[in-house]
Motif scaffolding. Structure first.
Motif, PDB file in Angstrom:
ATOM      1  N   GLY A  12       0.730  -1.173  -0.095  1.00  0.00           N
ATOM      2  CA  GLY A  12      -0.041   0.076   0.032  1.00  0.00           C
ATOM      3  C   GLY A  12       0.738   1.157  -0.110  1.00  0.00           C
ATOM      4  N   ARG A  13       2.070   1.190   0.019  1.00  0.00           N
ATOM      5  CA  ARG A  13       3.107   2.229  -0.099  1.00  0.00           C
ATOM      6  C   ARG A  13       2.921   3.317   1.118  1.00  0.00           C
ATOM      7  N   LEU A  14       2.834   2.543   2.330  1.00  0.00           N
ATOM      8  CA  LEU A  14       2.561   3.225   3.561  1.00  0.00           C
ATOM      9  C   LEU A  14       4.015   2.951   4.383  1.00  0.00           C
ATOM     10  N   PRO A  15       4.882   3.559   3.900  1.00  0.00           N
ATOM     11  CA  PRO A  15       6.212   3.535   4.472  1.00  0.00           C
ATOM     12  C   PRO A  15       6.041   4.216   6.118  1.00  0.00           C
ATOM     13  N   ILE A  16       6.535   3.451   7.135  1.00  0.00           N
ATOM     14  CA  ILE A  16       6.611   3.982   8.570  1.00  0.00           C
ATOM     15  C   ILE A  16       7.979   3.325   8.946  1.00  0.00           C
TER      16      ILE A  16
END
Length: 129
Positions: free
Chosen positions: A85-89
């Motif tokens: 989901g291209r949710l970099p954390i």
């Protein structure tokens, strides 16, 4: 207890996407406000009693995610979903008996030190090659 993630410093648009991803996996999302940074990680995810601890003066602005009550399989599924989901954390952790006693600032400090040590190790690896 059901799986939950504590999230720190996640902007509203990214938080909405994260909530949707976690909903599909059956994971509860709990954003942590700076006023609660004096609590232990265990207390923030309901594994320990909350205290009257004041929020520390020192905080952090980097995003961070902490997984509680996760199986290894669920943790892998969440990490894959974040990547897809291209949710970099940048900073991620799983609650352990040790870090459950730390407050968010201490956990952030430990994760940052770990990341820097890992980066130094990678750098040394490249120089040796």
């Amino acid at each position: 207890m059901s799986p939950m993630i504590l999230v720190f410093n996640i902007p509203a648009d990214k938080l909405a996407k994260l909530r949707f991803t976690c909903m599909r996996l059956g994971v509860q999302v709990r954003p942590v406000e700076k006023a609660d940074y004096g609590q232990s990680i265990g207390a923030l995810c309901g594994m320990a009693e909350r205290t009257e601890a004041p929020a520390p003066e020192e905080t952090f602005t980097e995003d961070m995610l902490v997984m509680a009550n996760f199986t290894q399989q669920l943790a892998n599924r969440l990490l894959a979903a974040l990547k897809q989901g291209r949710l970099p954390i940048r900073l991620k952790a799983v609650v352990t008996p040790t870090n459950a006693q730390w407050d968010p600032v201490r956990l952030h400090s430990e994760l940052t030190a770990e990341r820097e040590a890992f980066a130094r190790g990678k750098e040394a690896e490249h120089h040796d090659a």
